[in-house]
Design a protein around this motif. Structure first.
Motif, PDB file in Angstrom:
ATOM      1  N   ARG A 216      57.146  37.225  44.498  1.00 28.10           N
ATOM      2  CA  ARG A 216      56.865  38.338  43.589  1.00 28.10           C
ATOM      3  C   ARG A 216      55.604  38.051  42.777  1.00 28.10           C
ATOM      4  N   ARG A 217      55.533  36.845  42.224  1.00 28.47           N
ATOM      5  CA  ARG A 217      54.334  36.489  41.437  1.00 28.47           C
ATOM      6  C   ARG A 217      53.089  36.508  42.307  1.00 28.47           C
ATOM      7  N   SER A 218      53.212  35.961  43.538  1.00 28.16           N
ATOM      8  CA  SER A 218      52.073  35.926  44.453  1.00 28.16           C
ATOM      9  C   SER A 218      51.644  37.342  44.841  1.00 28.16           C
ATOM     10  N   PHE A 220      52.187  40.140  43.139  1.00 27.56           N
ATOM     11  CA  PHE A 220      51.610  40.806  41.973  1.00 27.56           C
ATOM     12  C   PHE A 220      50.190  40.314  41.708  1.00 27.56           C
ATOM     13  N   ALA A 221      49.978  38.995  41.871  1.00 26.55           N
ATOM     14  CA  ALA A 221      48.649  38.438  41.635  1.00 26.55           C
ATOM     15  C   ALA A 221      47.648  38.997  42.643  1.00 26.55           C
ATOM     16  N   HIS A 222      48.073  39.082  43.928  1.00 24.19           N
ATOM     17  CA  HIS A 222      47.186  39.633  44.966  1.00 24.19           C
ATOM     18  C   HIS A 222      46.900  41.110  44.695  1.00 24.19           C
ATOM     19  N   GLN A 223      47.963  41.853  44.343  1.00 24.42           N
ATOM     20  CA  GLN A 223      47.794  43.279  44.074  1.00 24.42           C
ATOM     21  C   GLN A 223      46.834  43.496  42.901  1.00 24.42           C
ATOM     22  N   GLU A 224      46.995  42.695  41.859  1.00 22.48           N
ATOM     23  CA  GLU A 224      46.120  42.835  40.696  1.00 22.48           C
ATOM     24  C   GLU A 224      44.675  42.492  41.056  1.00 22.48           C
ATOM     25  N   GLN A 225      44.504  41.455  41.877  1.00 22.66           N
ATOM     26  CA  GLN A 225      43.161  41.034  42.298  1.00 22.66           C
ATOM     27  C   GLN A 225      42.472  42.139  43.103  1.00 22.66           C
ATOM     28  N   VAL A 226      43.203  42.724  44.070  1.00 21.26           N
ATOM     29  CA  VAL A 226      42.642  43.799  44.892  1.00 21.26           C
ATOM     30  C   VAL A 226      42.322  45.021  44.034  1.00 21.26           C
ATOM     31  N   ALA A 227      43.274  45.404  43.163  1.00 19.50           N
ATOM     32  CA  ALA A 227      43.066  46.577  42.308  1.00 19.50           C
ATOM     33  C   ALA A 227      41.859  46.396  41.400  1.00 19.50           C
ATOM     34  N   LYS A 228      41.718  45.192  40.856  1.00 20.08           N
ATOM     35  CA  LYS A 228      40.581  44.922  39.960  1.00 20.08           C
ATOM     36  C   LYS A 228      39.263  44.973  40.734  1.00 20.08           C
ATOM     37  N   LYS A 229      39.237  44.374  41.948  1.00 20.12           N
ATOM     38  CA  LYS A 229      38.003  44.375  42.747  1.00 20.12           C
ATOM     39  C   LYS A 229      37.610  45.799  43.132  1.00 20.12           C
ATOM     40  N   GLN A 230      38.605  46.612  43.502  1.00 27.45           N
ATOM     41  CA  GLN A 230      38.308  48.000  43.861  1.00 27.45           C
ATOM     42  C   GLN A 230      37.655  48.738  42.695  1.00 27.45           C
ATOM     43  N   ARG A 231      38.168  48.526  41.508  1.00 28.58           N
ATOM     44  CA  ARG A 231      37.623  49.223  40.335  1.00 28.58           C
ATOM     45  C   ARG A 231      36.257  48.663  39.936  1.00 28.58           C
ATOM     46  N   ASP A 232      36.084  47.345  40.093  1.00 31.94           N
ATOM     47  CA  ASP A 232      34.770  46.745  39.804  1.00 31.94           C
ATOM     48  C   ASP A 232      33.713  47.273  40.771  1.00 31.94           C
ATOM     49  N   ASP A 233      34.086  47.311  42.068  1.00 33.26           N
ATOM     50  CA  ASP A 233      33.154  47.826  43.075  1.00 33.26           C
ATOM     51  C   ASP A 233      32.826  49.297  42.808  1.00 33.26           C
ATOM     52  N   TYR A 234      33.841  50.051  42.406  1.00 32.50           N
ATOM     53  CA  TYR A 234      33.651  51.471  42.110  1.00 32.50           C
ATOM     54  C   TYR A 234      32.691  51.646  40.941  1.00 32.50           C
ATOM     55  N   ASP A 235      32.867  50.841  39.891  1.00 32.93           N
ATOM     56  CA  ASP A 235      31.984  50.940  38.718  1.00 32.93           C
ATOM     57  C   ASP A 235      30.529  50.659  39.104  1.00 32.93           C
ATOM     58  N   LYS A 236      30.336  49.660  39.985  1.00 32.13           N
ATOM     59  CA  LYS A 236      28.974  49.329  40.417  1.00 32.13           C
ATOM     60  C   LYS A 236      28.393  50.467  41.260  1.00 32.13           C
TER      61      LYS A 236
END
Length: 514
Positions: A216-218, A220-236
């Motif tokens: 579960r922790r793993s 959630f950590a992967h999901q958060e990492q992917v979600a954050k990267k998607q939003r960072d890429d979108y902002d750029k």
């Protein structure tokens, strides 16, 4: 052997969905534990599986149960009508002599189960043992157990672990005992209420508990990492897009002023830029969500609470401990100083709760300390007809009400739970109210009878941490092995000949009970 199909359960009082179109199969040999925060509907779902009429008064429900065997159900609390029966009446026509092994393992004698003693007079642990014994005598095909470890002594807990692990019967159970879950469960059914308790989520994982937590922790950590990267890429992307848009828009404006008929090419360019922006926006709709995890929160005690090590909080001496004419133990002596955290354990029926109540009566009127008491039976101190706000905001001033609401909000109580009757809350929510009352009144001496018994395994570590870091005195009765190990400086066993400090006889708590 047991199958749920498209089960949906909603509370009538507020329309909150506890279970939404849930399907699940319990197979031969599986030991499935239901976990989740207090008030999420675990007991309600277990009742529905056994007999849906048990919840129809307060729930709307739909779906199907396919059951190919004889089901036995252990409720979380014994009914009042059952409590009025004598042991002999309760066991009735059960052929106990064919099940002597069950009685022996549970520490129950034939004389005891054939006696005229009423079930209501038994200790909490004795009640659980008696109910378990009768269920097992019925030789069921499936076991449904709601908090079977509540109030069991450690010897019986270890027997229960061995039984659950060794039997081929499929078992679906609810438990707050992390050690039992770690040692027995091979299926985890996790019930959650997320998005401010407006959405339910149930996940099923066929693996041991610790493996489930790691996955579960793993995840959630992967999901958060992917979600954050998607939003960072979108902002750029949007930053670059905005620069292109601004440049084309500026060029359009300039050429329109200089040459009104010459902007056709730039209009096409702007159309392409706008299409690009719409495509980016469309892609954003498919972004992975940030993981939503239901938080297990307990308000912290005031860090300013500190009792000096030299302060004598308690010096108790009694020749005997008794209920009526029945002598439970003799020569009781307990001295407690400063910020000591004391644990008391022992077999069921030896008088631990009776002793704690006596200590409470000695301490509650002291003016040099502020003592608080959490009994095993919450009805002794909680008025079930009051709302949590009425109970916590004793003067009912605006400031008291605001403070009570703030603390309950921090512990994930909904508005309906804050303003509804305490009697309608789950055991864990009632326990949270008692803890909040201790926090709000600045108690520096806590007397706690099974403090973790109604907290979920996810809340358990938070509760233990809060009490471990508490700067005042804690005197507690507990059979929770993690609690005794992590919170208590000293652990005593109450025996017939008095309190015995476990560490004085063995190297550790585990070797004492192992």
């Amino acid at each position: 052997m047991l199958e749920l199909k498209n089960v949906t359960i909603r509370l009538k009082k507020d329309g909150r969905t506890l279970v939404d179109n849930f399907s699940f199969a319990l197979n031969h040999g599986e030991k499935a534990v239901m976990i989740g925060e207090e008030g999420n509907g675990k007991s309600t779902l277990l009742k529905f599986i056994y007999q849906r009429e048990l919840i129809e008064e307060y729930c709307e429900c739909s779906g199907y149960i396919i059951n190919k065997g004889k089901t036995a159900y252990l409720p979380q609390t014994m009914s009042e009508s059952c409590g009025e029966l004598s042991l002999a009446e309760y066991f009735g026509n059960e052929e106990y002599y064919l099940h002597m092994d069950i009685l022996t393992k549970l520490g129950l004698s034939v004389e005891f189960i054939l006696s005229d003693q009423k079930l209501s007079t038994l200790s909490g642990g004795e009640k659980v043992k008696v109910q378990l014994a009768r269920l097992l005598m019925e030789e069921p095909d499936i076991l449904l157990l709601d908090e079977p470890t509540n109030d069991l002594d450690i010897t019986t807990l270890q027997w229960l672990e061995a039984f659950i692990t060794g039997t081929r019967l499929p078992i679906l159970y609810i438990s707050h005992d992390e050690t039992l879950i770690e040692n027995t469960a091979n299926v985890i059914v996790h019930m959650e209420q997320i998005v401010r308790k407006t959405k339910c989520r149930i996940s099923v994982s066929r693996c041991p508990y610790q493996e489930y937590l790691l996955r579960r922790r793993s995840s959630f950590a992967h999901q958060e990492q992917v979600a954050k990267k998607q939003r960072d890429d979108y902002d750029k992307q949007m930053e670059r897009w905005q620069r292109i848009y601004n440049r084309v828009d500026h060029e359009q404006e300039v050429i329109t002023r200089q040459n009104p008929s010459g902007g056709r090419l730039l209009k096409k360019k702007m159309h392409a830029v706008m299409s690009m922006g719409k495509r980016f926006e469309k892609e954003k709709e498919n972004f992975m969500d940030f993981p939503q995890e239901e938080e297990a929160i307990l308000a912290k005690f005031d860090e300013a609470i500190r009792l000096p090590s030299g302060k004598r909080v308690l010096d108790f001496l009694s020749d005997k401990l008794s209920i009526g004419e029945r002598v439970l133990a003799k020569n009781i002596r307990l001295s407690v100083s400063g910020s000591e955290h004391i644990g008391i354990t022992g077999r069921n029926g030896v008088g631990k709760s009776t002793l704690l109540e006596i200590l409470w009566n000695e301490l509650k009127h002291r003016r040099d300390i502020t003592a608080a008491y959490m009994p095993q039976n919450y009805a002794e101190v909680l008025d079930f007809n009051k709302t949590p706000i009425q109970y916590l905001a004793d003067n009912y001033t605006k400031d008291d009400v605001t403070r009570a609401r703030t603390y309950m909000g921090g512990m994930k109580f909904t508005h309906e739970e804050m303003t509804g009757k305490i009697g309608s809350l789950s055991g864990g929510q009632k326990a949270k109210i008692l803890f909040l009352d201790m926090v709000l009144h600045g108690a520096d001496v806590l007397l706690l009878d099974e403090p973790t018994r109604n907290f979920s395994p996810l809340s358990g570590p938070v509760v233990r941490a809060a009490l471990r870091n508490f700067g005042g005195t804690v005197i507690s009765v507990s059979h929770d092995r993690k609690y005794l190990e992590e919170v208590c400086d000293k652990v005593y066993e109450l025996r017939e000949n008095g309190l015995v400090l476990i560490d004085s006889e063995e190297d550790s708590y585990e070797t004492f009970y192992g």
